[in-house]
Every structure is written in structure tokens, then in C-alpha cells.
Design a protein around this motif. Structure first.
Motif, PDB file in Angstrom:
ATOM      1  N   LEU A  53       0.700  -1.200  -0.078  1.00 34.53           N
ATOM      2  CA  LEU A  53       0.181  -0.044  -0.092  1.00 34.53           C
ATOM      3  C   LEU A  53       0.691   1.185  -0.173  1.00 34.53           C
ATOM      4  O   LEU A  53       0.585   2.177  -0.754  1.00 34.53           O
ATOM      5  CB  LEU A  53      -0.800   0.053   1.335  1.00 34.53           C
ATOM      6  CG  LEU A  53      -2.021   1.174   1.315  1.00 34.53           C
ATOM      7  CD1 LEU A  53      -2.838   0.909   0.167  1.00 34.53           C
ATOM      8  CD2 LEU A  53      -2.697   0.941   2.386  1.00 34.53           C
ATOM      9  N   SER A 132      -7.933   3.681  -7.889  1.00 29.97           N
ATOM     10  CA  SER A 132      -7.263   3.593  -6.588  1.00 29.97           C
ATOM     11  C   SER A 132      -8.072   2.593  -5.707  1.00 29.97           C
ATOM     12  O   SER A 132      -7.655   1.531  -5.318  1.00 29.97           O
ATOM     13  CB  SER A 132      -6.832   4.871  -6.006  1.00 29.97           C
ATOM     14  OG  SER A 132      -5.850   5.411  -6.821  1.00 29.97           O
ATOM     15  N   ILE A 136      -6.721  -1.183  -4.349  1.00 26.95           N
ATOM     16  CA  ILE A 136      -6.704  -1.259  -3.077  1.00 26.95           C
ATOM     17  C   ILE A 136      -7.672  -2.434  -2.516  1.00 26.95           C
ATOM     18  O   ILE A 136      -7.138  -3.237  -1.831  1.00 26.95           O
ATOM     19  CB  ILE A 136      -6.850   0.032  -2.206  1.00 26.95           C
ATOM     20  CG1 ILE A 136      -5.612   0.980  -2.660  1.00 26.95           C
ATOM     21  CG2 ILE A 136      -6.721  -0.195  -0.656  1.00 26.95           C
ATOM     22  CD1 ILE A 136      -6.071   2.440  -1.989  1.00 26.95           C
TER      23      ILE A 136
END
Length: 194
Positions: A53, A132, A136
Motif C-alpha cells: 500500500l 485506486s 486497493i
């Protein structure tokens, strides 16, 4: 940037699943277990997620220091993904993995098996294609699977068997090759059109 598309999520999940390759690494995990090496499934999955991350958010800034844009990195990354796909599909060993002594949770489980160069490359390559939130979420689900596999390693081995792990590795290797070609063509077309 934060939109969510289920089709993109599935694609990103498959890329990361193929790269992290927790099922393909089963023989390594089992070997460590047989040698009575201790590792923490929760720490391995949690710290791998944090490292990946952090790289996802900081990696682009690092590239800017070298005056490289994400699409150029995606083209280079697609070549790395292609090589990894070849390795998985054809059973050749291109990327060597040294197993230094010490904590097996950090080395080799977190790095380079889970949060290694292939995963770093994949994250930034995916960033050129998907939002994103999608990436994620796909990464988080992959880390949940990593936790499950490491926590229930004996059951997973019985479930898949040696043949099952072999087939999964080949199957995801071919998918990874196809995704690498897609990443390459979509980004190289844009770069050449500049």
C-alpha cells in the motif's frame, strides 16, 4: 480515481493473485513448516499489505524523481509481468530466490514472496489502467487469501493436492501473459501517439 467497477476489480484481483502467487508458493511454505520454522500468518499478511500500500502511494513520486511517468513504467512493468507469466507457464526459473537465515516471517515470506519486485511492478502498472479504490480493494482481498492460506496451510495442501497447485500455477501464468500483453499494447499505443 476512487470509482469502483466490478469488472476492473476482478481483473486487478487476478493480476495481483497471479503475481503474489500464494498457491504457487505453497511448496515453499510447506518446506518451512516441515523444517519447523515459525511464521505468523497475521503479521505476514498485514505487513505485506502495508508495504504494498505504501509503495502504491509513494511509488509514483519516486518515479517522478527519475522523470518517468506511470505509463512508461507500465510498459516496463508489463515486460516483467510477461517474464513472470512465462516462468509460471513454462516452469522455467528466471527470478532466483535466496533464503537467508533469520526470521522467516519477514524473509522470505513477506519479502520477496508476498511483497516482492513483481508485486511492486504490478501495482504501478495497474495504476495506469484502474482506479485506486479498485486496486486497493483487490490488494486487500488478496491479503485475506494470503492470511487464510498461511493460517490453514495443512488444509489448503489437502484441498488442492500437488496436482491442483501445479494446475493453478499454469492457469494463472497464462492469464498473466494475456494481461501483460494487454497492459503493453494499451500503454505503448498511448506513448507512441504522443
Amino acid at each position: 480515481m476512487w470509482s469502483f467497477n466490478i469488472k476492473d476489480f476482478v481483473s486487478a484481483f487476478i493480476v495481483l493473485f497471479a503475481i503474489i502467487d500464494v498457491t504457487g508458493s505453497l511448496p515453499i511454505f510447506l518446506d518451512l513448516t516441515n523444517k519447523h520454522k515459525k511464521f505468523s500468518p497475521s503479521k505476514a499478511s498485514f505487513f505485506s499489505f502495508l508495504i504494498l500500500l505504501a509503495f502504491f502511494f509513494v511509488g509514483e513520486g519516486v518515479l517522478r524523481l527519475f522523470n518517468v511517468d506511470v505509463m512508461s513504467f507500465a510498459v516496463a512493468g508489463s515486460l516483467v509481468l510477461f517474464v513472470i507469466g512465462c516462468e509460471m507457464t513454462f516452469g522455467v526459473e528466471i527470478f532466483k530466490m535466496d533464503n537467508p537465515s533469520g526470521s522467516v516471517t519477514m524473509v522470505p515470506i513477506i519479502f520477496p514472496l508476498l511483497a516482492g519486485p513483481g508485486a511492486f511492478t504490478a501495482l504501478l502498472s495497474l495504476k495506469a489502467e484502474y482506479s485506486s479504490l479498485v486496486i486497493i480493494s483487490a490488494l486487500f482481498l488478496n491479503m485475506l487469501i494470503v492470511y487464510f492460506v498461511l493460517a490453514k496451510i495443512d488444509r489448503v495442501e489437502r484441498l488442492f493436492g500437488a496436482g491442483g497447485v501445479y494446475v493453478l500455477r499454469k492457469f494463472f501464468g497464462i492469464i498473466l501473459l494475456a494481461i501483460a500483453v494487454k497492459l503493453f499494447t494499451s500503454n505503448i499505443t498511448f506513448l507512441l501517439g504522443k
